[in-house]
Each structure stands twice: as structure tokens, then as C-alpha cells.
Design a protein around this motif. Structure first.
Motif, PDB file in Angstrom:
ATOM      1  N   MET A   1       0.841  -1.193   0.000  1.00 43.33           N
ATOM      2  CA  MET A   1       0.000   0.000   0.000  1.00 43.33           C
ATOM      3  C   MET A   1       0.878   1.245   0.000  1.00 43.33           C
ATOM      4  O   MET A   1       1.989   1.246   0.482  1.00 43.33           O
ATOM      5  CB  MET A   1      -0.879   0.026   1.250  1.00 43.33           C
ATOM      6  CG  MET A   1      -1.921  -1.064   1.276  1.00 43.33           C
ATOM      7  SD  MET A   1      -2.927  -0.974   2.746  1.00 43.33           S
ATOM      8  CE  MET A   1      -1.736  -1.449   3.984  1.00 43.33           C
ATOM      9  N   ASP A 146       2.778   1.072  10.194  1.00 44.22           N
ATOM     10  CA  ASP A 146       1.835   1.126   9.071  1.00 44.22           C
ATOM     11  C   ASP A 146       0.781   2.196   9.294  1.00 44.22           C
ATOM     12  O   ASP A 146       0.437   2.942   8.375  1.00 44.22           O
ATOM     13  CB  ASP A 146       1.167  -0.233   8.876  1.00 44.22           C
ATOM     14  CG  ASP A 146       2.057  -1.222   8.152  1.00 44.22           C
ATOM     15  OD1 ASP A 146       3.044  -0.776   7.531  1.00 44.22           O
ATOM     16  OD2 ASP A 146       1.780  -2.437   8.217  1.00 44.22           O
ATOM     17  N   GLU A 226     -13.444  -4.405  -2.536  1.00 39.87           N
ATOM     18  CA  GLU A 226     -12.122  -4.487  -1.913  1.00 39.87           C
ATOM     19  C   GLU A 226     -11.949  -5.775  -1.108  1.00 39.87           C
ATOM     20  O   GLU A 226     -10.902  -6.431  -1.184  1.00 39.87           O
ATOM     21  CB  GLU A 226     -11.911  -3.257  -1.028  1.00 39.87           C
ATOM     22  CG  GLU A 226     -11.760  -1.973  -1.827  1.00 39.87           C
ATOM     23  CD  GLU A 226     -12.163  -0.725  -1.056  1.00 39.87           C
ATOM     24  OE1 GLU A 226     -12.148   0.356  -1.669  1.00 39.87           O
ATOM     25  OE2 GLU A 226     -12.499  -0.824   0.145  1.00 39.87           O
ATOM     26  N   LEU A 230      -9.087  -8.688  -2.132  1.00 43.77           N
ATOM     27  CA  LEU A 230      -8.069  -9.154  -1.187  1.00 43.77           C
ATOM     28  C   LEU A 230      -8.119 -10.660  -1.019  1.00 43.77           C
ATOM     29  O   LEU A 230      -7.079 -11.323  -0.945  1.00 43.77           O
ATOM     30  CB  LEU A 230      -8.258  -8.461   0.164  1.00 43.77           C
ATOM     31  CG  LEU A 230      -7.231  -8.805   1.253  1.00 43.77           C
ATOM     32  CD1 LEU A 230      -5.821  -8.433   0.806  1.00 43.77           C
ATOM     33  CD2 LEU A 230      -7.580  -8.124   2.567  1.00 43.77           C
ATOM     34  N   PRO A 235      -2.951 -10.263  -1.223  1.00 46.83           N
ATOM     35  CA  PRO A 235      -2.475  -8.946  -0.787  1.00 46.83           C
ATOM     36  C   PRO A 235      -1.524  -8.269  -1.768  1.00 46.83           C
ATOM     37  O   PRO A 235      -1.542  -7.041  -1.887  1.00 46.83           O
ATOM     38  CB  PRO A 235      -1.790  -9.235   0.556  1.00 46.83           C
ATOM     39  CG  PRO A 235      -1.485 -10.705   0.539  1.00 46.83           C
ATOM     40  CD  PRO A 235      -2.578 -11.331  -0.263  1.00 46.83           C
ATOM     41  N   TYR A 238      -3.593  -6.775  -4.430  1.00 45.39           N
ATOM     42  CA  TYR A 238      -4.335  -5.674  -3.807  1.00 45.39           C
ATOM     43  C   TYR A 238      -3.457  -4.427  -3.744  1.00 45.39           C
ATOM     44  O   TYR A 238      -3.891  -3.321  -4.113  1.00 45.39           O
ATOM     45  CB  TYR A 238      -4.773  -6.104  -2.409  1.00 45.39           C
ATOM     46  CG  TYR A 238      -5.685  -5.150  -1.667  1.00 45.39           C
ATOM     47  CD1 TYR A 238      -7.074  -5.307  -1.705  1.00 45.39           C
ATOM     48  CD2 TYR A 238      -5.164  -4.125  -0.882  1.00 45.39           C
ATOM     49  CE1 TYR A 238      -7.906  -4.465  -0.995  1.00 45.39           C
ATOM     50  CE2 TYR A 238      -5.990  -3.270  -0.171  1.00 45.39           C
ATOM     51  CZ  TYR A 238      -7.367  -3.448  -0.227  1.00 45.39           C
ATOM     52  OH  TYR A 238      -8.193  -2.597   0.487  1.00 45.39           O
ATOM     53  N   ASP A 239      -2.211  -4.577  -3.294  1.00 49.10           N
ATOM     54  CA  ASP A 239      -1.301  -3.444  -3.188  1.00 49.10           C
ATOM     55  C   ASP A 239      -1.018  -2.829  -4.561  1.00 49.10           C
ATOM     56  O   ASP A 239      -0.936  -1.602  -4.712  1.00 49.10           O
ATOM     57  CB  ASP A 239       0.016  -3.870  -2.544  1.00 49.10           C
ATOM     58  CG  ASP A 239      -0.151  -4.281  -1.089  1.00 49.10           C
ATOM     59  OD1 ASP A 239      -1.195  -3.963  -0.491  1.00 49.10           O
ATOM     60  OD2 ASP A 239       0.770  -4.937  -0.558  1.00 49.10           O
ATOM     61  N   THR A 339      -9.862  -6.245   5.303  1.00 48.47           N
ATOM     62  CA  THR A 339      -9.658  -4.833   5.029  1.00 48.47           C
ATOM     63  C   THR A 339     -10.143  -4.054   6.239  1.00 48.47           C
ATOM     64  O   THR A 339     -10.922  -4.546   7.059  1.00 48.47           O
ATOM     65  CB  THR A 339     -10.434  -4.381   3.786  1.00 48.47           C
ATOM     66  OG1 THR A 339     -11.833  -4.616   3.979  1.00 48.47           O
ATOM     67  CG2 THR A 339      -9.953  -5.113   2.551  1.00 48.47           C
ATOM     68  N   THR A 406      -3.655 -10.890   7.878  1.00 47.82           N
ATOM     69  CA  THR A 406      -3.290 -10.102   6.707  1.00 47.82           C
ATOM     70  C   THR A 406      -4.231  -8.908   6.643  1.00 47.82           C
ATOM     71  O   THR A 406      -5.410  -9.045   6.334  1.00 47.82           O
ATOM     72  CB  THR A 406      -3.415 -10.937   5.422  1.00 47.82           C
ATOM     73  OG1 THR A 406      -2.505 -12.042   5.483  1.00 47.82           O
ATOM     74  CG2 THR A 406      -3.088 -10.094   4.198  1.00 47.82           C
ATOM     75  N   ARG A 408      -5.167  -5.014   5.304  1.00 45.23           N
ATOM     76  CA  ARG A 408      -4.947  -3.962   4.323  1.00 45.23           C
ATOM     77  C   ARG A 408      -5.961  -2.848   4.546  1.00 45.23           C
ATOM     78  O   ARG A 408      -7.138  -3.096   4.759  1.00 45.23           O
ATOM     79  CB  ARG A 408      -5.087  -4.498   2.887  1.00 45.23           C
ATOM     80  CG  ARG A 408      -3.949  -5.415   2.441  1.00 45.23           C
ATOM     81  CD  ARG A 408      -2.640  -4.676   2.408  1.00 45.23           C
ATOM     82  NE  ARG A 408      -1.541  -5.472   1.857  1.00 45.23           N
ATOM     83  CZ  ARG A 408      -0.733  -6.253   2.558  1.00 45.23           C
ATOM     84  NH1 ARG A 408      -0.928  -6.396   3.871  1.00 45.23           N
ATOM     85  NH2 ARG A 408       0.246  -6.905   1.976  1.00 45.23           N
ATOM     86  N   ALA A 411      -8.871   0.155   0.195  1.00 43.64           N
ATOM     87  CA  ALA A 411      -8.163   0.549  -1.029  1.00 43.64           C
ATOM     88  C   ALA A 411      -8.610   1.905  -1.549  1.00 43.64           C
ATOM     89  O   ALA A 411      -7.774   2.739  -1.938  1.00 43.64           O
ATOM     90  CB  ALA A 411      -8.363  -0.512  -2.106  1.00 43.64           C
TER      91      ALA A 411
END
Length: 450
Positions: A1, A146, A226, A230, A235, A238-239, A339, A406, A408, A411
Motif C-alpha cells: 500500500m 503502518d 475491496e 483481497l 495482498p 491488492y497493493d 480490510t 493479513t 490492508r 483501497a
């Protein structure tokens, strides 16, 4: 990300004296006091200073209704003990109006940004002030690297995290599931099978949904996409999607649209209690889950913060009126992937009272106060999960704290504002209204800044 890259702007913060904070969960530099006297019972707030003349700090954000009331409650003691009045204004037109107000020379003192991409665009415009050391010290102590990154633009820290949410929960009635022999699915294929089974049984529609949210309408649909990207693509993909290395028109993204569309665009599956497929766009996200309580629909997809929308007296528990299970992985045995979202508090102006408020909002003291009220969670490491008001909130905090998860960030919130809080939302609305996946993804991709 990554956070959208914008022009680096550094504006020094004036008027904040360096005083070490001794509060539990609050470290760094305290703002200068204006010489008032603290009220009795204010030991936890003494390091923020006491102010005479009742200075006011204005905060603008997207938080409305019940959650706005709870937000105001979270700083009642701070106001009493410091002499600062916090005036909060919530708006569903925040994403548009914050630009209008900033460009028109009438910004709030502080803004609660739900999208790092929008924050970055404000930094790029030269509107956001770098905070006092007390704020950054709190973030370094209480938040992961993060999370700090989401409030950092081109290597400079601008905004502290506030609340957090775990997205991808599917809300349901445990009693209704038990009475009808339904079990919580463990894969996306099982979720598809369960949806078809509920529809075939004919008692209720499998799903209810609502994407209406003022000028932000469509965002609940982006969450659906999203969560699916994922889980299906993983991931790394996704990034790359967030950074535009994978386009909206890529098969990995259109596959997610098609999976979600097979549910949300199927009139046999939605929209219980409200109407046909297109009623999703006219139903507010706040109202979307309520038919579950009347056994009118079986499931509704929404984040952990939806807990605050259930009517007073609703029991949120595995044996309660409603509960939530996380959207399952694509394959059995895949690691838990979620997410999430959150807010960043950025300052448009500088003063000692603004520093005091911004420092308090970045502290573990505030996080524990707010979570104790109910309805939300935080990724603040100083948060005691025991302060959460429901089993689901406790589970959500544990998910955020679990190093094996995991995780994230949402997005669309990380994408440039022209996409993440504009064309992606609009594209989802058009998609529900009948546009096909290719048309919608091509439109969204065309708006990505060059």
C-alpha cells in the motif's frame, strides 16, 4: 500500500511549549497552558493544560448521527478539565465540502479524514499543518508504523490515526440461522451456496444492502469489491491495484466485480425490505441492516462500526439478536485477510488549544474513553480490549492486534481522491443502476490522475 504522493509542504507549528506528558497512554509535548485552574478530578487531563476564556476548537468530519453523539461524549471530561470547548460538525458531504472550505479560506481547525488519499491531497495543496511533537510522540508510542504511514506524506508526518474498523463483516441473526439449519460459511464458494439456498427456501431474501450516503453514496459497494479482491487475488495484487500497477480493468479486479455482482445485481437475492436491485442506491447504509431484526433478510455486509447503528437494546452476540462473521477466504485454509478503515486527524490551523485537542485525540486515554462508550474500536496499542462493549468489538480488536492477520487499509481510501472518493463511488452507483462491469471499470480507470 502507499499514500498518494503529493508535493511536500512543511509548515512549522507555533505556540506549543515542550512539556513532558506523564499521562498513561499520552506521551510527548503538552501544549502551553493559558493559566487557568484545573477542576477537581482532572488528574488524567492535567498535562494538557488549563485554558481561560473558553477557547473553541472546531472539528469537521464525516461522523454523523449516533456516532457523532458518542464522539462528543468522548471529550466531555477533556473539555471540563482543560476549559477548551470542542465544536464538532459532521457532514455526509465532507469529501466535497472540505475542499470548498479549504480553497475558500474557511477551513475548520481540525478535520477527521476517512481517506489518506484525501488527506494527502490537502497536504499537497498546502492546507495541512505539521502537528506538534506531542502528537507524533503519541503515534510513535501507541500505533504501528503502518498506521503512522497513513498520516505521512512524502516522509513528513501530518495526521494521527483516530478510530479504526474491521471491514468485511457479514451481519446476520444467529437465531434465524439456527432455526433454519444455516451455518456460517468458511469459503467464498460456501457463501455463494448459502445465498442460493436461502433464496431457494423462499422465506426471506438472502441479502439487504444500502449504498446511499449523501455525496459519498457508493462507498459501501467499494468495500464489497475491496474485500473480494483481497481474498481472491491476494495482498500483493491488492497493493498493486492501490498503486495503479494493476488497473481496474485487469481480470483480477473484474473477477471481484463479477463475484459481487452475482449477489447484489440478482433480484432473487436482494433487496429485502426495500425494493428491487436499484433500491440499494436509495437505501442508506445506516438503514440497510435493520430488516435482519424483522427476519426480512438473512445477511448484510458492513464494517464493525455498524454496531452503533443497531437500535438501543439490540443484543450483539453469538447468541444475540444479531452478530457478524467475517467474509470468508477464497479457499479453505487461507490465512485470515481483512480490510479495514480508520480516520486521520489533520490540522488546518495552529494554536495551543488545537495542539491540546490533537494530542488528546492521539492518546490511549482518548481511545479507551471512546471505545468504552461503545460502537467503535481502535488500533491504538494502549487500548484495553476489555473496554469494548460487545463480543464483536473485542474480536475486532484482537483481529487488529493479531500479527498473523493479513490486514490492508481500505483501497479506495488510499487511492487518489479523484478515484477513491469520486469515480469509484460513482461507478458503483452506476453499476447497481445497470451498467456492466466493463463499462464501470473502464470509466473508473479513465479518471486515474496521469
Amino acid at each position: 500500500m502507499r499514500v498518494t504522493r503529493c508535493k511536500r509542504v512543511i509548515i512549522p507549528l507555533a505556540g506549543a511549549a515542550a512539556v513532558a506528558l506523564a499521562l498513561t497512554g499520552c506521551t510527548g509535548d503538552a501544549p502551553a497552558s493559558s493559566g487557568g485552574t484545573a477542576a477537581a478530578g482532572c488528574d488524567d487531563y492535567s498535562s494538557y493544560g488549563t485554558f481561560t476564556g473558553s477557547p473553541t476548537v472546531n472539528i469537521y468530519g464525516t461522523i454523523v448521527d449516533v456516532e457523532a453523539d458518542q464522539l462528543n461524549q468522548s471529550w466531555t471530561d477533556f473539555e471540563k478539565c482543560t476549559g477548551i470547548t470542542i465544536k464538532y460538525e459532521g457532514s455526509q458531504e465532507f469529501e466535497t465540502q472540505i475542499n470548498v472550505r479549504a480553497q475558500g479560506g474557511n477551513p475548520p481547525d481540525l478535520a477527521i479524514f476517512p481517506q489518506p488519499g484525501l488527506l494527502a491531497s490537502m497536504v499537497g495543496g498546502g492546507y495541512i499543518k505539521a502537528p506538534a511533537k506531542s502528537v507524533e510522540d503519541n503515534v510513535d508510542k501507541n500505533w504501528s508504523a503502518d498506521w503512522k504511514k497513513y498520516g505521512t506524506v512524502d516522509g513528513t508526518f501530518y495526521a494521527a490515526p483516530l478510530m479504526a474498523s474491521v471491514k468485511g463483516y457479514i451481519w446476520y441473526s444467529p437465531t434465524y440461522f439456527s432455526d433454519n439449519g444455516y451455518t456460517v460459511p468458511t469459503t467464498l464458494d460456501e457463501l455463494t451456496t448459502l445465498t442460493a439456498k436461502i433464496a431457494a427456501d423462499g422465506k426471506v431474501k438472502p441479502w439487504c444492502a444500502g449504498f446511499a450516503s449523501g455525496e459519498a453514496s457508493g462507498w459501501p459497494g467499494t468495500d464489497w469489491i475491496e474485500d473480494t479482491v483481497l481474498r481472491q487475488a491476494g495482498p500483493d495484487a491488492y497493493d498493486k491495484w492501490v498503486s495503479n500497477d494493476i488497473k481496474f480493468t485487469d481480470p483480477q479486479i473484474t473477477k471481484a466485480f463479477d463475484y459481487v455482482g452475482n449477489i447484489l445485481k440478482n433480484p432473487a437475492y436482494v433487496n429485502a425490505g426495500f425494493g428491487d436491485v436499484t433500491s440499494i442506491n436509495s437505501t442508506t447504509f445506516q438503514d440497510a441492516g435493520l430488516p435482519i431484526l424483522q427476519d426480512q433478510c438473512a445477511m448484510m455486509h458492513q464494517a464493525s462500526f455498524y454496531e452503533a447503528q443497531w437500535p438501543e437494546g439490540t443484543k450483539v452476540a453469538p447468541d444475540g439478536d444479531v452478530y457478524g462473521f467475517l467474509m470468508p477466504p477464497a479457499k479453505a485454509g487461507d490465512p485470515q485477510a481483512v480490510t479495514g478503515g480508520g480516520e486521520m486527524v489533520g490540522a488546518f490551523k495552529t494554536s495551543d488549544e488545537i495542539t491540546a485537542v490533537q494530542t488528546y485525540l492521539s492518546s490511549a486515554l482518548w481511545a479507551n474513553n471512546r471505545v468504552s462508550i461503545g460502537g467503535v474500536i481502535s488500533a491504538n496499542k494502549g487500548l484495553d480490549p476489555a473496554n469494548a462493549k460487545s463480543p464483536l468489538a473485542v474480536d475486532s480488536i484482537k483481529i487488529l492486534q493479531d500479527p498473523n492477520t493479513t490486514f490492508r487499509f481500505d483501497a479506495s481510501d488510499l487511492m487518489p481522491a479523484a478515484v477513491g472518493s469520486n469515480s469509484f463511488w460513482k461507478g458503483i452507483v452506476n453499476w447497481i443502476n445497470g451498467d456492466d462491469t466493463q463499462t464501470v471499470t473502464t470509466f473508473i480507470q479513465s479518471t486515474w490522475p496521469q
